[in-house]
Design an enzyme around this catalytic site. Structure first.
Site: not given
Ligand SMILES: *Cc1c(COP(=O)(O)O)cnc(C)c1O
Length: 362
Positions: A101, A171, A195
């Protein structure tokens, strides 16, 4: 009705209580004769839902008044682009690469300016968090970017990097609301909610207001990606992901009831300890991450034998433990044990692993 134990990395398990409440309100939300999916986003009823959601989130995370909270769309992946578009005023940023990511975020940012990769754990398949106490961060970098919990590899920063005075952008998709954080240490905290917080389709961006006061750094930034416009319009520039925001709001209230983020942290530490303690003494299974960097949320493990891994995943599924297959780039298994995973789910998984171990070791 029967519900499985769902160890999916995302979209992931939500609190049963929240789902039941949403089901009860599906046809007639609080006497208004329609569901939240059907009401105008300009209605009083919806305004109350989004206002309450923001306030509850502010309470939970103790978000300072000089931070804006936005409920947007496009997934965390769209934020990968929004970050440079809004913040890269000098056209340069530092990225710490701790997994897929962060790698993707860096590649996206490169479309807008210079990306300096100041640290990486790629040398050992991202199984650790690099030492970030004294990084070579360019003086004129607009920000330092991290992925705080690495969903795929199961690592988590236990300490934030020393950014040497630069803004930190994080993030937190897969550790959102899993434990208290000090928002004032960040310029931007953001995550997709699927998540740990709600249904896919909502991303929450928390940004210090002075960083966006002059509008985006990139002139061609689409209006929808312009954080100043989104913040000025309180997430209602256009139709927001109404139903998703409503469910997030319910999850915020559930977390409050569970003791807030301190309560969540205790709950999550207890769950993770059950699984890690088992892994540490198991003759068959082993964790893949350096102990000091272990995530409370995503726990990857392997047997060391791909066929046995596949057998485990299949037998676990048959026994009601879903989505334990590891990410395609890592193999093995991964148990995601987000906020809404009950302790009982982890206890039963470990009991199942013990049984599997007995049956499959000579
Ligand atoms: C799942 C995830 C993403 C991507 O998320 P999307 O909503 O599918 O774009 C980005 N960063 C992390 C840490 C993730 O777990």
């Amino acid at each position: 009705m029967s519900r499985v134990y769902n160890f999916s990395a995302g979209p992931a398990v939500l609190p049963e209580e929240v789902l039941k409440e949403a089901a009860e309100e599906m046809l007639d939300y609080r006497g208004c004769g329609m569901s939240v999916m059907e009401m105008s986003h300009r209605s009083k009823m919806f305004q109350q839902i989004i206002d309450e959601a923001e306030q509850d989130l502010r309470d939970l995370m103790n978000i300072p008044d000089n931070y804006k909270v936005m409920f947007l769309q496009g997934g965390a992946s769209l934020v990968f682009a929004q970050v440079p578009m809004n913040l890269m005023k000098n056209g340069k940023a530092a990225y710490i690469i701790t997994g897929q990511w962060a790698k993707k975020a860096a590649a996206e940012a490169e479309k807008y300016g210079e990306v300096v990769r100041v640290a990486s754990s790629a040398d050992k398949t991202f199984s650790y968090i690099p030492d970030c106490s004294d990084l070579d961060i360019p003086e004129d970098a607009d920000y330092v970017y991290i992925c705080e919990n690495n969903t795929i590899y199961g690592t988590k920063y236990k300490e934030l990097p020393n950014t040497k005075g630069h803004i930190l952008v994080s993030d937190v998709s897969s550790c959102f609301l899993s434990e208290p954080i000090d928002v004032s240490k960040y310029g931007v905290v953001y995550g997709g909610v699927q998540k740990n917080v709600g249904p896919a389709g909502v991303q929450i961006v928390i940004v210090r207001e002075d960083l966006i006061a002059d509008g985006p750094a990139v002139a061609q930034t689409p209006t929808m990606c312009d954080w100043k416009i989104q913040a000025d319009n309180k997430s209602l520039y256009n139709t927001p992901p109404c139903y998703g925001i409503y469910i997030c709001g319910k999850v915020f209230k559930w977390i409050k009831k569970m003791g807030g983020l301190e309560g969540m942290k205790a709950h999550n530490e207890k769950k993770a300890a059950i699984l890690y303690d088992f892994l540490d003494q198991s003759k068959l299974f082993k964790g893949t991450v350096e102990k000091k960097d272990r995530s409370l949320m995503n726990v990857p493990f392997v047997t060391g034998d791909a066929d046995l891994d596949a057998k485990f995943v299949a037998e676990a599924k048959a026994a009601g433990f879903e989505n334990l297959k590891g990410h395609r780039t890592v193999g093995g298994m991964r148990a995601s044990i987000y906020n809404a995973m009950p302790i009982e789910g982890v206890e039963k998984l470990v009991a199942f692993m013990k049984k599997f171990e007995e049956e499959n070791t000579k």
